[in-house]
Design a protein around this motif. Structure first.
Motif, PDB file in Angstrom:
ATOM      1  N   LEU A 312       0.834  -1.198   0.000  1.00  0.00           N
ATOM      2  CA  LEU A 312       0.000   0.000   0.000  1.00  0.00           C
ATOM      3  C   LEU A 312       0.871   1.250   0.000  1.00  0.00           C
ATOM      4  O   LEU A 312       0.620   2.197  -0.750  1.00  0.00           O
ATOM      5  CB  LEU A 312      -0.918  -0.007   1.223  1.00  0.00           C
ATOM      6  N   CYS A 313       1.905   1.262   0.811  1.00  0.00           N
ATOM      7  CA  CYS A 313       2.762   2.445   0.931  1.00  0.00           C
ATOM      8  C   CYS A 313       3.691   2.586  -0.272  1.00  0.00           C
ATOM      9  O   CYS A 313       3.994   3.707  -0.706  1.00  0.00           O
ATOM     10  CB  CYS A 313       3.582   2.362   2.216  1.00  0.00           C
ATOM     11  N   THR A 314       4.152   1.454  -0.815  1.00  0.00           N
ATOM     12  CA  THR A 314       5.096   1.525  -1.928  1.00  0.00           C
ATOM     13  C   THR A 314       4.427   1.877  -3.246  1.00  0.00           C
ATOM     14  O   THR A 314       5.091   1.938  -4.280  1.00  0.00           O
ATOM     15  CB  THR A 314       5.890   0.206  -2.056  1.00  0.00           C
ATOM     16  N   GLN A 315       3.114   2.119  -3.232  1.00  0.00           N
ATOM     17  CA  GLN A 315       2.500   2.743  -4.407  1.00  0.00           C
ATOM     18  C   GLN A 315       3.196   4.064  -4.731  1.00  0.00           C
ATOM     19  O   GLN A 315       3.300   4.450  -5.889  1.00  0.00           O
ATOM     20  CB  GLN A 315       1.027   3.048  -4.144  1.00  0.00           C
ATOM     21  N   CYS A 316       3.630   4.759  -3.684  1.00  0.00           N
ATOM     22  CA  CYS A 316       4.280   6.070  -3.843  1.00  0.00           C
ATOM     23  C   CYS A 316       5.714   6.061  -3.324  1.00  0.00           C
ATOM     24  O   CYS A 316       6.602   6.678  -3.920  1.00  0.00           O
ATOM     25  CB  CYS A 316       3.486   7.141  -3.106  1.00  0.00           C
ATOM     26  N   HIS A 317       5.939   5.393  -2.196  1.00  0.00           N
ATOM     27  CA  HIS A 317       7.252   5.407  -1.547  1.00  0.00           C
ATOM     28  C   HIS A 317       8.119   4.286  -2.144  1.00  0.00           C
ATOM     29  O   HIS A 317       8.262   3.210  -1.554  1.00  0.00           O
ATOM     30  CB  HIS A 317       7.093   5.230  -0.038  1.00  0.00           C
ATOM     31  N   ASN A 318       8.693   4.571  -3.312  1.00  0.00           N
ATOM     32  CA  ASN A 318       9.484   3.586  -4.040  1.00  0.00           C
ATOM     33  C   ASN A 318      10.563   4.293  -4.850  1.00  0.00           C
ATOM     34  O   ASN A 318      10.562   5.530  -4.930  1.00  0.00           O
ATOM     35  CB  ASN A 318       8.572   2.740  -4.942  1.00  0.00           C
ATOM     36  N   PRO A 319      11.476   3.572  -5.450  1.00  0.00           N
ATOM     37  CA  PRO A 319      12.574   4.222  -6.185  1.00  0.00           C
ATOM     38  C   PRO A 319      12.113   5.061  -7.361  1.00  0.00           C
ATOM     39  O   PRO A 319      12.819   6.005  -7.765  1.00  0.00           O
ATOM     40  CB  PRO A 319      13.438   3.040  -6.649  1.00  0.00           C
ATOM     41  N   ALA A 320      10.955   4.749  -7.938  1.00  0.00           N
ATOM     42  CA  ALA A 320      10.464   5.518  -9.076  1.00  0.00           C
ATOM     43  C   ALA A 320       9.644   6.725  -8.662  1.00  0.00           C
ATOM     44  O   ALA A 320       9.426   7.648  -9.455  1.00  0.00           O
ATOM     45  CB  ALA A 320       9.630   4.615  -9.994  1.00  0.00           C
ATOM     46  N   GLY A 321       9.171   6.738  -7.430  1.00  0.00           N
ATOM     47  CA  GLY A 321       8.333   7.833  -6.966  1.00  0.00           C
ATOM     48  C   GLY A 321       6.935   7.758  -7.558  1.00  0.00           C
ATOM     49  O   GLY A 321       6.493   6.718  -8.069  1.00  0.00           O
ATOM     50  N   ASN A 322       6.229   8.868  -7.499  1.00  0.00           N
ATOM     51  CA  ASN A 322       4.875   8.958  -8.042  1.00  0.00           C
ATOM     52  C   ASN A 322       4.715  10.357  -8.625  1.00  0.00           C
ATOM     53  O   ASN A 322       4.875  11.345  -7.906  1.00  0.00           O
ATOM     54  CB  ASN A 322       3.848   8.714  -6.931  1.00  0.00           C
ATOM     55  N   PRO A 323       4.433  10.458  -9.920  1.00  0.00           N
ATOM     56  CA  PRO A 323       4.372  11.787 -10.554  1.00  0.00           C
ATOM     57  C   PRO A 323       3.324  12.714  -9.939  1.00  0.00           C
ATOM     58  O   PRO A 323       3.419  13.930 -10.094  1.00  0.00           O
ATOM     59  CB  PRO A 323       4.058  11.475 -12.011  1.00  0.00           C
ATOM     60  N   ARG A 324       2.339  12.166  -9.242  1.00  0.00           N
ATOM     61  CA  ARG A 324       1.340  13.029  -8.598  1.00  0.00           C
ATOM     62  C   ARG A 324       1.927  13.809  -7.439  1.00  0.00           C
ATOM     63  O   ARG A 324       1.389  14.844  -7.047  1.00  0.00           O
ATOM     64  CB  ARG A 324       0.173  12.180  -8.083  1.00  0.00           C
ATOM     65  N   PRO A 330      12.238   9.861  -4.210  1.00  0.00           N
ATOM     66  CA  PRO A 330      12.269   8.462  -4.662  1.00  0.00           C
ATOM     67  C   PRO A 330      13.360   7.696  -3.910  1.00  0.00           C
ATOM     68  O   PRO A 330      14.500   8.146  -3.808  1.00  0.00           O
ATOM     69  CB  PRO A 330      12.601   8.568  -6.159  1.00  0.00           C
ATOM     70  N   ALA A 331      12.995   6.566  -3.358  1.00  0.00           N
ATOM     71  CA  ALA A 331      13.958   5.762  -2.608  1.00  0.00           C
ATOM     72  C   ALA A 331      13.370   4.384  -2.354  1.00  0.00           C
ATOM     73  O   ALA A 331      12.157   4.168  -2.505  1.00  0.00           O
ATOM     74  CB  ALA A 331      14.324   6.444  -1.279  1.00  0.00           C
ATOM     75  N   GLU A 332      14.249   3.466  -1.957  1.00  0.00           N
ATOM     76  CA  GLU A 332      13.813   2.131  -1.577  1.00  0.00           C
ATOM     77  C   GLU A 332      13.522   2.142  -0.077  1.00  0.00           C
ATOM     78  O   GLU A 332      14.434   2.266   0.741  1.00  0.00           O
ATOM     79  CB  GLU A 332      14.911   1.113  -1.888  1.00  0.00           C
ATOM     80  N   TYR A 333      12.248   2.071   0.261  1.00  0.00           N
ATOM     81  CA  TYR A 333      11.839   2.125   1.667  1.00  0.00           C
ATOM     82  C   TYR A 333      11.554   0.742   2.245  1.00  0.00           C
ATOM     83  O   TYR A 333      11.756   0.515   3.442  1.00  0.00           O
ATOM     84  CB  TYR A 333      10.605   3.009   1.825  1.00  0.00           C
ATOM     85  N   ASP A 334      11.078  -0.156   1.402  1.00  0.00           N
ATOM     86  CA  ASP A 334      10.727  -1.490   1.887  1.00  0.00           C
ATOM     87  C   ASP A 334      11.963  -2.377   1.847  1.00  0.00           C
ATOM     88  O   ASP A 334      12.044  -3.347   1.082  1.00  0.00           O
ATOM     89  CB  ASP A 334       9.599  -2.068   1.037  1.00  0.00           C
ATOM     90  N   SER A 335      12.929  -2.041   2.676  1.00  0.00           N
ATOM     91  CA  SER A 335      14.171  -2.806   2.730  1.00  0.00           C
ATOM     92  C   SER A 335      14.773  -2.677   4.121  1.00  0.00           C
ATOM     93  O   SER A 335      14.531  -1.693   4.826  1.00  0.00           O
ATOM     94  CB  SER A 335      15.168  -2.291   1.683  1.00  0.00           C
ATOM     95  N   PRO A 336      15.601  -3.648   4.516  1.00  0.00           N
ATOM     96  CA  PRO A 336      16.231  -3.570   5.847  1.00  0.00           C
ATOM     97  C   PRO A 336      17.108  -2.342   6.017  1.00  0.00           C
ATOM     98  O   PRO A 336      17.328  -1.896   7.148  1.00  0.00           O
ATOM     99  CB  PRO A 336      17.054  -4.862   5.915  1.00  0.00           C
ATOM    100  N   GLU A 337      17.606  -1.770   4.904  1.00  0.00           N
ATOM    101  CA  GLU A 337      18.421  -0.563   5.008  1.00  0.00           C
ATOM    102  C   GLU A 337      17.606   0.627   5.519  1.00  0.00           C
ATOM    103  O   GLU A 337      18.174   1.600   6.026  1.00  0.00           O
ATOM    104  CB  GLU A 337      19.044  -0.223   3.654  1.00  0.00           C
ATOM    105  N   HIS A 338      16.286   0.542   5.388  1.00  0.00           N
ATOM    106  CA  HIS A 338      15.434   1.621   5.895  1.00  0.00           C
ATOM    107  C   HIS A 338      14.779   1.233   7.223  1.00  0.00           C
ATOM    108  O   HIS A 338      14.805   2.013   8.178  1.00  0.00           O
ATOM    109  CB  HIS A 338      14.342   1.981   4.878  1.00  0.00           C
ATOM    110  N   HIS A 339      14.187   0.042   7.282  1.00  0.00           N
ATOM    111  CA  HIS A 339      13.414  -0.289   8.488  1.00  0.00           C
ATOM    112  C   HIS A 339      14.211  -1.091   9.531  1.00  0.00           C
ATOM    113  O   HIS A 339      13.755  -1.221  10.672  1.00  0.00           O
ATOM    114  CB  HIS A 339      12.123  -1.022   8.128  1.00  0.00           C
ATOM    115  N   PHE A 340      15.372  -1.664   9.147  1.00  0.00           N
ATOM    116  CA  PHE A 340      16.263  -2.330  10.103  1.00  0.00           C
ATOM    117  C   PHE A 340      15.572  -3.474  10.851  1.00  0.00           C
ATOM    118  O   PHE A 340      15.866  -3.735  12.011  1.00  0.00           O
ATOM    119  CB  PHE A 340      16.846  -1.322  11.103  1.00  0.00           C
ATOM    120  N   HIS A 341      14.685  -4.160  10.172  1.00  0.00           N
ATOM    121  CA  HIS A 341      14.024  -5.318  10.766  1.00  0.00           C
ATOM    122  C   HIS A 341      14.048  -6.468   9.760  1.00  0.00           C
ATOM    123  O   HIS A 341      14.274  -6.260   8.555  1.00  0.00           O
ATOM    124  CB  HIS A 341      12.570  -5.002  11.145  1.00  0.00           C
ATOM    125  N   GLU A 342      13.784  -7.639  10.238  1.00  0.00           N
ATOM    126  CA  GLU A 342      13.729  -8.812   9.382  1.00  0.00           C
ATOM    127  C   GLU A 342      12.622  -8.654   8.346  1.00  0.00           C
ATOM    128  O   GLU A 342      11.469  -8.369   8.704  1.00  0.00           O
ATOM    129  CB  GLU A 342      13.471 -10.066  10.227  1.00  0.00           C
TER     130      GLU A 342
END
Length: 646
Positions: A312-324, A330-342
């Motif tokens: 749901l969140c990566t519709q916008c919060h992703n490396p490509a972003g969202n033109p709206r 733009p960034a990779e948010y759904d990764s351990p480098e961001h959330h630091f969890h398994e």
């Protein structure tokens, strides 16, 4: 009684019940939407008491709590019955009148007198398949205002308008009875889109002519703000200006006074505390500020999110972003480098960190919609919770703050936050007045935050601050304008009149009402001549709004405060008496009633009031202290002060 002063005939509705056609009339043409809606939480928000709708075990089951026993059974004719054996020895049998909700709990509505529905406090857990009490730790005898038969559990007053379509409460304050009506129980199509008669007539005509504006509906859901305000009519903590449902499309602030970030409702930094129903949280978010709306995340018919989990969140919060949303990084948010969890764990879910949840009604988890960065570094300053230690309960906020600082060394997570100013304003509004005023002036902050700063400033008792913030009476946000009007109570009367007169013609009802309230004490000859007619009109709107809430003890407290301000002590006594009749545990109202009794009848009259109060509040220290003080001083000589500013 002050009721006579404020009683006003209900405003005529723009459309009557004949304009509602029912959700079944919509399904033939709108099959996909109807299928999604059918079985949704909206469709099942309020249903008839049928065997298909009642999920609980009524097979002669029992639930015992604090001296009360409830027995659930089914009569031979199929009627579901709840027999209540109260702790005072009284036994009453109630057929289930209707059903509220479907998951994670289901509540049953009982008609305790003709037309009055009460929400029973023993509810069914649809996930565990068992009965439980909503308030297991509270001692609520039948004479307590919070008992399930009391005014705070009256379905007609507290719940029905958000569980029904085309609802009108129709409370008679003189007989204290309800003649409530609705076009449809449950949140049907017309609850959001508006009465469909004109639309249906156009569709059936099969004409080649252009459709009526917005196809005959009053809500344009392509307008993001209009859609948000329509959702907010139910998904917000607020005070109604009108009876029942406003017609869909009514601007939110014409129908309601939005609750600010007050103690007891929100934590000091704006996070949810009590059940505040989303809107006040969402207004604080950067997502709202950048143009995100409810339907960007939620299917409005199925009442489900558009995707599961982090998708749901990566519709916008992703490396490509969202033109709206071009300002979104733009960034990779759904990764351990961001959330630091398994990956895939609960801690790796975006919502776990940015939408912490709290439980209400025993088992119903609701998420905070302010979408904030966790700030454990501010815990000492605000006293608020943080998402990190909500999960890591064996750790302290300073541990979480250090971990975040290590993982995000650029310091972007430690910017100044309005929560520190609001927290200091709660503790000492005089000392925090300068910072609160600066926060109120900061156009970059959410309007509800700025309005809360203005509300806190009322306790600063600073006419200078009221003068400084006069420009906010013209703020684009109606929530800020209304709060700025309230602050002008600190100004000298002549200056107050000149400043607030123009707000009596404000395009928003909430602002007009607030201006009228603050001008209530002004002698007519101190009001500008041009403001006389607008003042009468705005005062009439205030009277109408109050007249719709006379089944609330809180309303009579407000009326009592107004009467005291006007030094109408008999009216104040009548209003306080209404409060204690509805809610005998309001000790503050009893004490004010005793003060007024002492003024008119002396110490003996005051003692009689306190005796009544102690009979329903045995052992209350405030009442005992008041009585001791009364006996020591021989009575009250000075008029009682008005209650604290709301």
């Amino acid at each position: 009684m002050l009721v006579a002063l404020i009683a006003a005939p209900p405003a005529a509705r723009a459309q009557d019940a004949q304009d509602y056609v029912g959700s079944a009339s919509c399904t033939a043409c709108h099959a996909e939407a109807a299928e999604a809606w059918s079985g949704s939480d909206h469709a099942l928000a309020w249903t008839e008491a049928t065997a298909a709708n009642i999920l609980a075990d009524f097979n002669d089951t029992e639930f015992v709590h604090d001296g009360m026993t409830a027995r659930f059974s089914v009569e031979p004719d199929g009627t579901h019955v709840i027999t209540v054996y109260e702790k005072d020895g009284k036994t009453t049998r109630y057929p289930v009148q209707s059903v509220a909700g479907v998951a994670p709990l289901q509540q049953y509505l009982l008609e305790t007198e003709p037309g009055r529905l009460q929400s029973f406090d023993v509810v069914w857990d649809t996930e565990k398949g068992d009965w439980f009490h909503l308030y297991p730790d509270q001692d609520l005898p039948p004479d307590d205002g919070l008992h399930w038969t009391g005014p705070y559990k009256t379905w007609n007053a507290r719940c029905a308008e958000c569980h029904a379509t085309g609802y009108e409460k129709n409370f008679d304050p003189r007989t204290k009875t309800y003649a409530s009506t609705q076009a449809e129980i449950g949140v049907g199509c017309e609850a959001c889109h508006g009465p469909a008669r004109q639309h249906l007539d156009w569709a059936r005509a099969a004409t080649t002519q252009d459709p009526p504006p917005n196809y005959g509906f009053r809500v344009d859901f392509s307008d993001r703000e209009a859609a948000i305000q329509q959702c907010a009519t139910c998904h917000s903590r607020r005070e109604s200006h009108l009876d029942g449902n406003p017609l869909p499309g009514t601007p939110y602030h014409d129908a309601y006074n939005l609750a600010l970030l007050r103690p007891g409702l929100y934590q000091a930094d704006g996070q949810i505390e009590d059940e505040v129903y989303v809107y006040g949280s969402f207004l604080q978010s950067k997502m709202y500020d950048k143009g995100v709306g409810c339907v960007d995340c939620h299917n409005p018919h199925a009442i489900e999110t558009l995707a599961e989990g982090n998708a749901l969140c990566t519709q916008c919060h992703n490396p490509a972003g969202n033109p709206r949303f071009p300002t979104l990084k733009p960034a990779e948010y759904d990764s351990p480098e961001h959330h630091f969890h398994e990956p895939g764990s609960e801690g790796a879910q975006c919502a776990s960190c940015h939408m912490p949840q709290r439980v209400y009604m025993g088992n119903d988890w609701r998420r905070d919609h302010s979408f904030r960065i966790p700030r454990p570094d501010l815990a000492d300053q605000t006293g608020a919770s943080d998402a990190c230690t909500d999960c890591h309960r064996d750790r302290k906020p300073d541990w979480a703050a250090a971990a975040i600082a290590e993982r995000f060394p650029d310091g972007s997570q430690s910017r100044p936050h309005y929560g520190t100013v609001l927290a200091r304003g709660r503790q000492d509004p005089v000392a925090a007045a300068t910072d609160l005023a600066a926060l109120a002036e900061d156009q970059a902050q959410p309007g509800i935050v700025r309005a809360t700063a203005l509300w806190l400033l009322r306790a600063s008792n600073s006419p200078t601050t009221a003068t400084r913030l006069v420009p906010l009476l013209d703020d684009p946000d109606p929530v800020v304008r209304a709060a700025a009007a309230g602050l002008q109570r600190l100004a000298p009367p002549a200056e107050r009149a000149g400043r607030l007169a123009r707000l009596l013609d404000d395009p928003i009802r909430t602002v007009r009402i607030e201006a009228a309230r603050e001008l209530l004490m002004m002698p007519p000859d101190q009001m500008p001549a041009a403001a006389q007619a607008p003042m009468r009109a705005a005062f009439g709107e205030w009277r109408e709004a109050v007249s719709q809430r006379l089944d609330f003890p809180e309303t009579h407290l407000q009326l009592a405060g107004t009467a005291l301000t006007l030094r109408n002590f008999p009216a104040a006594a009548g209003a306080f008496d209404e409060v204690v009749q509805m809610d005998p545990q309001r000790v503050d109202a009893w004490i004010m009633l005793a003060r007024l009794a002492a003024l008119s009848g002396g110490p003996r009259a005051a003692r009689a009031v306190i005796d009544r109060a102690r009979a329903v509040n045995p052992g209350d220290a405030s009442l005992d202290a008041f009585l001791a003080d009364l006996n020591g001083q021989g009575g009250m000589a000075a008029p009682p002060p008005p209650p604290a500013a709301d």
